[in-house]
Scaffold this motif. Structure first.
Motif, PDB file in Angstrom:
ATOM      1  N   GLU A  30     -43.778 -13.234  54.044  1.00  0.00           N
ATOM      2  CA  GLU A  30     -43.870 -12.263  52.720  1.00  0.00           C
ATOM      3  C   GLU A  30     -43.881 -10.907  53.180  1.00  0.00           C
ATOM      4  OE1 GLU A  30     -44.096 -13.349  49.551  1.00  0.00           O
ATOM      5  OE2 GLU A  30     -44.092 -15.477  49.955  1.00  0.00           O
ATOM      6  N   HIS A  31     -43.070 -10.230  52.890  1.00  0.00           N
ATOM      7  CA  HIS A  31     -42.845  -8.875  53.154  1.00  0.00           C
ATOM      8  C   HIS A  31     -43.333  -7.802  52.206  1.00  0.00           C
ATOM      9  CE1 HIS A  31     -40.277  -9.779  56.754  1.00  0.00           C
ATOM     10  NE2 HIS A  31     -40.157 -10.880  55.905  1.00  0.00           N
ATOM     11  N   LEU A  32     -43.985  -6.862  52.635  1.00  0.00           N
ATOM     12  CA  LEU A  32     -44.244  -5.590  51.644  1.00  0.00           C
ATOM     13  C   LEU A  32     -44.091  -4.339  52.411  1.00  0.00           C
ATOM     14  CD1 LEU A  32     -45.859  -4.416  49.021  1.00  0.00           C
ATOM     15  CD2 LEU A  32     -47.977  -4.549  50.432  1.00  0.00           C
ATOM     16  N   VAL A  33     -43.087  -3.318  51.829  1.00  0.00           N
ATOM     17  CA  VAL A  33     -42.783  -2.219  52.210  1.00  0.00           C
ATOM     18  C   VAL A  33     -43.575  -1.087  51.475  1.00  0.00           C
ATOM     19  CG1 VAL A  33     -40.973  -0.788  52.666  1.00  0.00           C
ATOM     20  CG2 VAL A  33     -40.652  -3.333  52.739  1.00  0.00           C
ATOM     21  N   LEU A  34     -44.334  -0.161  52.266  1.00  0.00           N
ATOM     22  CA  LEU A  34     -45.189   0.849  51.752  1.00  0.00           C
ATOM     23  C   LEU A  34     -44.367   2.194  52.312  1.00  0.00           C
ATOM     24  CD1 LEU A  34     -48.377  -0.428  52.545  1.00  0.00           C
ATOM     25  CD2 LEU A  34     -47.517  -0.724  50.309  1.00  0.00           C
ATOM     26  N   ILE A  35     -43.721   2.870  50.994  1.00  0.00           N
ATOM     27  CA  ILE A  35     -43.134   4.080  51.355  1.00  0.00           C
ATOM     28  C   ILE A  35     -44.017   5.155  50.812  1.00  0.00           C
ATOM     29  CG2 ILE A  35     -41.018   5.492  51.225  1.00  0.00           C
ATOM     30  CD1 ILE A  35     -39.662   3.116  50.625  1.00  0.00           C
ATOM     31  N   LYS A  36     -44.478   6.433  51.714  1.00  0.00           N
ATOM     32  CA  LYS A  36     -44.973   7.484  50.969  1.00  0.00           C
ATOM     33  C   LYS A  36     -44.006   8.562  51.420  1.00  0.00           C
ATOM     34  CE  LYS A  36     -48.141  11.173  52.219  1.00  0.00           C
ATOM     35  NZ  LYS A  36     -47.468  12.039  52.825  1.00  0.00           N
ATOM     36  N   SER A  37     -43.664   9.273  50.260  1.00  0.00           N
ATOM     37  CA  SER A  37     -42.975  10.459  50.316  1.00  0.00           C
ATOM     38  C   SER A  37     -43.607  11.765  50.022  1.00  0.00           C
ATOM     39  CB  SER A  37     -41.625  10.046  49.385  1.00  0.00           C
ATOM     40  OG  SER A  37     -42.174  10.138  47.971  1.00  0.00           O
ATOM     41  N   ASP A  38     -43.415  12.770  50.619  1.00  0.00           N
ATOM     42  CA  ASP A  38     -43.554  14.091  50.287  1.00  0.00           C
ATOM     43  C   ASP A  38     -42.678  14.498  49.098  1.00  0.00           C
ATOM     44  OD1 ASP A  38     -45.508  14.376  51.844  1.00  0.00           O
ATOM     45  OD2 ASP A  38     -44.657  15.214  53.521  1.00  0.00           O
ATOM     46  N   THR A  39     -43.064  13.999  48.041  1.00  0.00           N
ATOM     47  CA  THR A  39     -42.394  14.557  46.691  1.00  0.00           C
ATOM     48  C   THR A  39     -43.174  14.889  45.526  1.00  0.00           C
ATOM     49  OG1 THR A  39     -42.169  12.222  46.344  1.00  0.00           O
ATOM     50  CG2 THR A  39     -40.080  13.096  47.111  1.00  0.00           C
ATOM     51  N   ILE A  40     -43.175  15.388  44.563  1.00  0.00           N
ATOM     52  CA  ILE A  40     -43.873  15.675  43.556  1.00  0.00           C
ATOM     53  C   ILE A  40     -44.164  14.393  42.653  1.00  0.00           C
ATOM     54  CG2 ILE A  40     -42.096  16.299  41.852  1.00  0.00           C
ATOM     55  CD1 ILE A  40     -45.233  18.394  42.247  1.00  0.00           C
ATOM     56  N   TYR A  41     -42.963  13.464  42.437  1.00  0.00           N
ATOM     57  CA  TYR A  41     -43.527  12.339  41.767  1.00  0.00           C
ATOM     58  C   TYR A  41     -42.700  11.168  42.603  1.00  0.00           C
ATOM     59  CZ  TYR A  41     -39.264  14.502  39.307  1.00  0.00           C
ATOM     60  OH  TYR A  41     -38.239  14.899  39.212  1.00  0.00           O
ATOM     61  N   SER A  42     -42.771  10.287  41.969  1.00  0.00           N
ATOM     62  CA  SER A  42     -42.017   8.950  42.462  1.00  0.00           C
ATOM     63  C   SER A  42     -41.086   8.554  41.240  1.00  0.00           C
ATOM     64  CB  SER A  42     -42.916   7.513  42.912  1.00  0.00           C
ATOM     65  OG  SER A  42     -42.070   6.689  43.265  1.00  0.00           O
ATOM     66  N   PHE A  43     -40.178   7.852  41.489  1.00  0.00           N
ATOM     67  CA  PHE A  43     -39.071   7.408  40.444  1.00  0.00           C
ATOM     68  C   PHE A  43     -38.763   6.032  40.727  1.00  0.00           C
ATOM     69  CE2 PHE A  43     -34.563   7.672  39.522  1.00  0.00           C
ATOM     70  CZ  PHE A  43     -34.354   7.549  38.227  1.00  0.00           C
ATOM     71  N   ASP A  44     -38.670   5.277  39.687  1.00  0.00           N
ATOM     72  CA  ASP A  44     -38.629   3.800  39.835  1.00  0.00           C
ATOM     73  C   ASP A  44     -37.106   3.427  40.055  1.00  0.00           C
ATOM     74  OD1 ASP A  44     -37.684   4.650  37.245  1.00  0.00           O
ATOM     75  OD2 ASP A  44     -38.277   2.773  36.088  1.00  0.00           O
ATOM     76  N   GLY A  45     -36.083   4.343  39.474  1.00  0.00           N
ATOM     77  CA  GLY A  45     -34.793   4.108  39.902  1.00  0.00           C
ATOM     78  C   GLY A  45     -34.365   4.292  41.444  1.00  0.00           C
ATOM     79  N   LEU A  46     -35.260   5.329  41.907  1.00  0.00           N
ATOM     80  CA  LEU A  46     -35.238   5.325  43.541  1.00  0.00           C
ATOM     81  C   LEU A  46     -35.794   4.149  44.359  1.00  0.00           C
ATOM     82  CD1 LEU A  46     -34.203   7.542  45.754  1.00  0.00           C
ATOM     83  CD2 LEU A  46     -36.668   8.344  45.717  1.00  0.00           C
ATOM     84  N   VAL A  47     -36.832   3.680  43.881  1.00  0.00           N
ATOM     85  CA  VAL A  47     -37.447   2.654  44.502  1.00  0.00           C
ATOM     86  C   VAL A  47     -36.565   1.236  44.376  1.00  0.00           C
ATOM     87  CG1 VAL A  47     -39.167   0.819  44.465  1.00  0.00           C
ATOM     88  CG2 VAL A  47     -39.533   3.363  43.933  1.00  0.00           C
ATOM     89  N   GLN A  48     -35.964   1.158  43.206  1.00  0.00           N
ATOM     90  CA  GLN A  48     -34.721  -0.095  42.863  1.00  0.00           C
ATOM     91  C   GLN A  48     -33.633   0.173  43.820  1.00  0.00           C
ATOM     92  OE1 GLN A  48     -35.161  -2.624  41.028  1.00  0.00           O
ATOM     93  NE2 GLN A  48     -33.403  -3.501  41.808  1.00  0.00           N
ATOM     94  N   THR A  49     -33.194   1.244  44.012  1.00  0.00           N
ATOM     95  CA  THR A  49     -32.049   1.462  44.807  1.00  0.00           C
ATOM     96  C   THR A  49     -32.267   1.296  46.298  1.00  0.00           C
ATOM     97  OG1 THR A  49     -30.903   2.895  43.466  1.00  0.00           O
ATOM     98  CG2 THR A  49     -30.293   3.364  45.736  1.00  0.00           C
ATOM     99  N   ILE A  50     -33.455   1.560  46.845  1.00  0.00           N
ATOM    100  CA  ILE A  50     -34.160   1.548  48.267  1.00  0.00           C
ATOM    101  C   ILE A  50     -34.225  -0.036  48.255  1.00  0.00           C
ATOM    102  CG2 ILE A  50     -35.933   1.763  49.646  1.00  0.00           C
ATOM    103  CD1 ILE A  50     -36.461   4.533  48.323  1.00  0.00           C
ATOM    104  N   SER A  51     -34.790  -0.589  47.481  1.00  0.00           N
ATOM    105  CA  SER A  51     -35.043  -2.205  47.509  1.00  0.00           C
ATOM    106  C   SER A  51     -33.572  -2.803  47.586  1.00  0.00           C
ATOM    107  CB  SER A  51     -35.543  -2.691  46.183  1.00  0.00           C
ATOM    108  OG  SER A  51     -36.977  -2.075  45.922  1.00  0.00           O
TER     109      SER A  51
END
Length: 173
Positions: free
Chosen positions: A64-85
């Motif tokens: 089982e895999h889990l990828v934790l990404i911490k970004s220096d941004t003002i907010y996160s965006f689900d569209g970005l997470v989906q594309t990265i996935s």
């Protein structure tokens, strides 16, 4: 595995969270009059003082895999997470649906025009597809570096009851 990188975004990319720099709200803090293809309604950045970071921890337990990404941004965006996935799945062949988590430091020193959601425009300018793709690529590349660095590890936790008996640490919380 773990890895970190600095996003390579162009000078002129608007910084997130500076809504007072939005033209509709007065354009305060105007640095200079240069134009930028990356800023539409926000004042553009004019240089770099401290580069924002993308940090990734990739965990694997029993397949089982889990990828934790911490970004220096003002907010996160689900569209970005989906594309990265999707990009990670294409590179690794793993099913990572729901297994990529992105958090934000809420910095005001990072890019913000990577969201196509209109309600984020006030805090980060209008969507810029080029910056979206650049950010997705750096996060994906950093995650792949972390994946390549997977090593056996042990993670533990402990609980100490009454560890702050004189209330010195949490007295003001």
């Amino acid at each position: 595995g773990a890895a970190e990188a600095s996003p390579d975004l162009p000078i002129g990319t608007p910084l997130g969270g500076f809504s007072s720099r939005c033209k509709a709200l007065g354009s305060t803090s105007k640095i200079d009059n240069r134009d930028s293809a990356y800023a539409l309604s926000f004042m553009r950045s004019a240089g770099v003082h401290t580069r924002p970071q993308v940090k990734v921890v990739w965990l694997e337990v029993g397949g089982e895999h889990l990828v934790l990404i911490k970004s220096d941004t003002i907010y996160s965006f689900d569209g970005l997470v989906q594309t990265i996935s999707e990009m990670l799945e294409a590179e690794t062949g793993l099913d990572l649906d729901g297994r990529v988590v992105m958090s934000s430091s809420h910095t005001h020193n990072g890019p913000a025009n990577f969201s196509d959601q209109i309600h984020f425009y006030l805090g980060g300018d209008k969507f810029n597809p080029e910056n979206f793709q650049r950010y997705a690529k750096i996060a994906t590349d950093t995650a792949l570096e972390a994946y390549a660095e997977l090593r056996p590890a042990a993670i533990g936790q402990a609980w100490q009851k009454d560890w702050d008996p004189n209330d010195r640490v949490y007295r003001d919380r």
